[in-house]
Design a protein around this motif. Sequence first.
Motif, PDB file in Angstrom:
ATOM      1  N   GLU A 257      85.824  -0.741  26.478  1.00  0.00           N
ATOM      2  CA  GLU A 257      85.338  -2.125  26.460  1.00  0.00           C
ATOM      3  C   GLU A 257      84.095  -2.282  27.333  1.00  0.00           C
ATOM      4  OE1 GLU A 257      88.669  -1.469  27.032  1.00  0.00           O
ATOM      5  OE2 GLU A 257      89.294  -1.942  24.993  1.00  0.00           O
ATOM      6  N   ARG A 258      84.060  -1.560  28.435  1.00  0.00           N
ATOM      7  CA  ARG A 258      82.895  -1.628  29.319  1.00  0.00           C
ATOM      8  C   ARG A 258      81.670  -1.007  28.656  1.00  0.00           C
ATOM      9  NH1 ARG A 258      85.983  -0.278  34.953  1.00  0.00           N
ATOM     10  NH2 ARG A 258      87.024  -2.292  35.108  1.00  0.00           N
ATOM     11  N   LEU A 259      81.875   0.100  27.961  1.00  0.00           N
ATOM     12  CA  LEU A 259      80.757   0.740  27.259  1.00  0.00           C
ATOM     13  C   LEU A 259      80.146  -0.201  26.235  1.00  0.00           C
ATOM     14  CD1 LEU A 259      82.127   4.350  26.618  1.00  0.00           C
ATOM     15  CD2 LEU A 259      80.380   3.655  28.258  1.00  0.00           C
ATOM     16  N   VAL A 260      80.982  -0.805  25.428  1.00  0.00           N
ATOM     17  CA  VAL A 260      80.470  -1.680  24.380  1.00  0.00           C
ATOM     18  C   VAL A 260      79.963  -3.001  24.974  1.00  0.00           C
ATOM     19  CG1 VAL A 260      82.568  -2.852  23.603  1.00  0.00           C
ATOM     20  CG2 VAL A 260      80.838  -2.204  21.945  1.00  0.00           C
ATOM     21  N   GLY A 261      80.489  -3.401  26.115  1.00  0.00           N
ATOM     22  CA  GLY A 261      79.955  -4.566  26.811  1.00  0.00           C
ATOM     23  C   GLY A 261      78.524  -4.314  27.276  1.00  0.00           C
ATOM     24  N   LEU A 262      78.259  -3.114  27.758  1.00  0.00           N
ATOM     25  CA  LEU A 262      76.898  -2.730  28.123  1.00  0.00           C
ATOM     26  C   LEU A 262      76.003  -2.701  26.889  1.00  0.00           C
ATOM     27  CD1 LEU A 262      74.916  -1.852  30.294  1.00  0.00           C
ATOM     28  CD2 LEU A 262      75.771   0.489  30.040  1.00  0.00           C
ATOM     29  N   ALA A 263      76.544  -2.263  25.773  1.00  0.00           N
ATOM     30  CA  ALA A 263      75.783  -2.284  24.518  1.00  0.00           C
ATOM     31  C   ALA A 263      75.421  -3.708  24.129  1.00  0.00           C
ATOM     32  CB  ALA A 263      76.581  -1.609  23.398  1.00  0.00           C
ATOM     33  N   ALA A 264      76.301  -4.668  24.396  1.00  0.00           N
ATOM     34  CA  ALA A 264      76.000  -6.076  24.111  1.00  0.00           C
ATOM     35  C   ALA A 264      74.830  -6.557  24.964  1.00  0.00           C
ATOM     36  CB  ALA A 264      77.235  -6.946  24.356  1.00  0.00           C
ATOM     37  N   ALA A 265      74.804  -6.150  26.219  1.00  0.00           N
ATOM     38  CA  ALA A 265      73.694  -6.531  27.098  1.00  0.00           C
ATOM     39  C   ALA A 265      72.383  -5.935  26.607  1.00  0.00           C
ATOM     40  CB  ALA A 265      73.988  -6.090  28.523  1.00  0.00           C
TER      41      ALA A 265
ATOM     42  N   ALA B  82      79.052  -6.318  19.481  1.00  0.00           N
ATOM     43  CA  ALA B  82      79.462  -5.583  20.679  1.00  0.00           C
ATOM     44  C   ALA B  82      80.312  -6.463  21.591  1.00  0.00           C
ATOM     45  CB  ALA B  82      78.234  -5.056  21.423  1.00  0.00           C
ATOM     46  N   ALA B  83      79.910  -7.719  21.754  1.00  0.00           N
ATOM     47  CA  ALA B  83      80.719  -8.640  22.563  1.00  0.00           C
ATOM     48  C   ALA B  83      82.071  -8.889  21.906  1.00  0.00           C
ATOM     49  CB  ALA B  83      79.974  -9.953  22.766  1.00  0.00           C
ATOM     50  N   TYR B  84      82.101  -8.979  20.590  1.00  0.00           N
ATOM     51  CA  TYR B  84      83.357  -9.135  19.852  1.00  0.00           C
ATOM     52  C   TYR B  84      84.277  -7.939  20.132  1.00  0.00           C
ATOM     53  CZ  TYR B  84      86.561  -9.758  15.917  1.00  0.00           C
ATOM     54  OH  TYR B  84      87.679  -9.927  15.147  1.00  0.00           O
ATOM     55  N   THR B  85      83.701  -6.742  20.100  1.00  0.00           N
ATOM     56  CA  THR B  85      84.486  -5.535  20.354  1.00  0.00           C
ATOM     57  C   THR B  85      85.017  -5.521  21.779  1.00  0.00           C
ATOM     58  OG1 THR B  85      83.150  -4.316  18.757  1.00  0.00           O
ATOM     59  CG2 THR B  85      84.411  -3.017  20.326  1.00  0.00           C
TER      60      THR B  85
ATOM     61  N   ALA C 241      83.975  -3.277  14.030  1.00  0.00           N
ATOM     62  CA  ALA C 241      82.891  -3.889  14.809  1.00  0.00           C
ATOM     63  C   ALA C 241      82.051  -2.850  15.551  1.00  0.00           C
ATOM     64  CB  ALA C 241      83.437  -4.957  15.745  1.00  0.00           C
ATOM     65  N   PRO C 242      82.652  -1.876  16.258  1.00  0.00           N
ATOM     66  CA  PRO C 242      81.794  -0.887  16.906  1.00  0.00           C
ATOM     67  C   PRO C 242      81.038  -0.007  15.911  1.00  0.00           C
ATOM     68  CG  PRO C 242      84.106  -0.399  17.350  1.00  0.00           C
ATOM     69  CD  PRO C 242      84.053  -1.718  16.655  1.00  0.00           C
ATOM     70  N   ALA C 243      81.615   0.239  14.739  1.00  0.00           N
ATOM     71  CA  ALA C 243      80.894   1.011  13.724  1.00  0.00           C
ATOM     72  C   ALA C 243      79.691   0.220  13.206  1.00  0.00           C
ATOM     73  CB  ALA C 243      81.835   1.369  12.574  1.00  0.00           C
ATOM     74  N   ILE C 244      79.844  -1.081  13.066  1.00  0.00           N
ATOM     75  CA  ILE C 244      78.718  -1.932  12.669  1.00  0.00           C
ATOM     76  C   ILE C 244      77.633  -1.880  13.735  1.00  0.00           C
ATOM     77  CG2 ILE C 244      78.019  -4.343  12.307  1.00  0.00           C
ATOM     78  CD1 ILE C 244      80.782  -4.760  10.952  1.00  0.00           C
ATOM     79  N   VAL C 245      78.035  -1.889  15.002  1.00  0.00           N
ATOM     80  CA  VAL C 245      77.057  -1.810  16.102  1.00  0.00           C
ATOM     81  C   VAL C 245      76.276  -0.494  16.023  1.00  0.00           C
ATOM     82  CG1 VAL C 245      76.785  -1.693  18.616  1.00  0.00           C
ATOM     83  CG2 VAL C 245      78.356  -3.353  17.607  1.00  0.00           C
ATOM     84  N   VAL C 246      76.957   0.601  15.741  1.00  0.00           N
ATOM     85  CA  VAL C 246      76.277   1.895  15.618  1.00  0.00           C
ATOM     86  C   VAL C 246      75.248   1.843  14.488  1.00  0.00           C
ATOM     87  CG1 VAL C 246      76.571   4.333  15.014  1.00  0.00           C
ATOM     88  CG2 VAL C 246      78.156   3.251  16.613  1.00  0.00           C
ATOM     89  N   LEU C 247      75.635   1.305  13.335  1.00  0.00           N
ATOM     90  CA  LEU C 247      74.711   1.229  12.200  1.00  0.00           C
ATOM     91  C   LEU C 247      73.517   0.325  12.503  1.00  0.00           C
ATOM     92  CD1 LEU C 247      77.265   1.029   9.243  1.00  0.00           C
ATOM     93  CD2 LEU C 247      75.876   2.984   9.953  1.00  0.00           C
ATOM     94  N   LEU C 248      73.766  -0.814  13.130  1.00  0.00           N
ATOM     95  CA  LEU C 248      72.673  -1.705  13.498  1.00  0.00           C
ATOM     96  C   LEU C 248      71.730  -1.027  14.491  1.00  0.00           C
ATOM     97  CD1 LEU C 248      74.690  -5.030  13.944  1.00  0.00           C
ATOM     98  CD2 LEU C 248      73.095  -4.496  12.093  1.00  0.00           C
ATOM     99  N   ALA C 249      72.286  -0.293  15.436  1.00  0.00           N
ATOM    100  CA  ALA C 249      71.462   0.399  16.431  1.00  0.00           C
ATOM    101  C   ALA C 249      70.597   1.470  15.782  1.00  0.00           C
ATOM    102  CB  ALA C 249      72.349   1.012  17.507  1.00  0.00           C
TER     103      ALA C 249
ATOM    104  N   LEU D 218      76.558   4.246  23.217  1.00  0.00           N
ATOM    105  CA  LEU D 218      77.597   3.456  23.877  1.00  0.00           C
ATOM    106  C   LEU D 218      78.669   2.994  22.892  1.00  0.00           C
ATOM    107  CD1 LEU D 218      75.341   1.366  26.258  1.00  0.00           C
ATOM    108  CD2 LEU D 218      77.018   3.097  26.946  1.00  0.00           C
ATOM    109  N   ALA D 219      78.255   2.536  21.719  1.00  0.00           N
ATOM    110  CA  ALA D 219      79.228   2.085  20.715  1.00  0.00           C
ATOM    111  C   ALA D 219      80.049   3.260  20.186  1.00  0.00           C
ATOM    112  CB  ALA D 219      78.520   1.361  19.582  1.00  0.00           C
ATOM    113  N   ALA D 220      79.390   4.391  19.957  1.00  0.00           N
ATOM    114  CA  ALA D 220      80.129   5.579  19.512  1.00  0.00           C
ATOM    115  C   ALA D 220      81.090   6.039  20.600  1.00  0.00           C
ATOM    116  CB  ALA D 220      79.159   6.695  19.143  1.00  0.00           C
ATOM    117  N   GLY D 221      80.661   5.982  21.853  1.00  0.00           N
ATOM    118  CA  GLY D 221      81.552   6.323  22.968  1.00  0.00           C
ATOM    119  C   GLY D 221      82.738   5.384  23.049  1.00  0.00           C
ATOM    120  N   SER D 222      82.507   4.131  22.719  1.00  0.00           N
ATOM    121  CA  SER D 222      83.591   3.159  22.695  1.00  0.00           C
ATOM    122  C   SER D 222      84.603   3.507  21.605  1.00  0.00           C
ATOM    123  CB  SER D 222      83.034   1.755  22.463  1.00  0.00           C
ATOM    124  OG  SER D 222      84.067   0.836  22.247  1.00  0.00           O
TER     125      SER D 222
END
Length: 131
Positions: free
Chosen positions: A15-23, A56-59, A73-81, A112-116
């Motif tokens: 959750e912290r990893l993906v929270g950093l991705a949100a930032a 990312a915040a949702y995740t 949600a984290p997979a969507i973040v990876v694709l968007l990134a 970060l999202a993949a790590g999450s």
Amino acid sequence: MSTSRTTDARSPLPERLVGLAAAIGAWILWSGVVLTGTGLIVANNAVFGAAIAFFAAYTAGWPDGGRLPSIAAPAIVVLLALWVVAAPFVLEVSVDRLLWSNVIAGVLVALLAAGSIVGGRRSTGSASPSA
């Protein structure tokens, strides 16, 4: 009796990893303006940065997935990134600092999202009782 403790003792790291991705997604959202970009990249970064920050915040807020499967949600973040990394080349950005901002921020968010995803899978896999 200790099986309930092992299932509750989940690591907060995913959750912290993906929270950093949100930032970082919030940075992407504003980077086109802050770094004085021109053209489609400004709108692209605003839309995709907002989407990254949202998913990312949702995740981070609903680590078990909420209404979505936990990996969605984290997979969507990876694709968007990955699109954020490719966008300056596709949209032919002429401002070098914006190009490198997108590449670095996009790679960081994807990692970060993949790590999450990986960390979430490991923590749920290791939390299953072996009784």
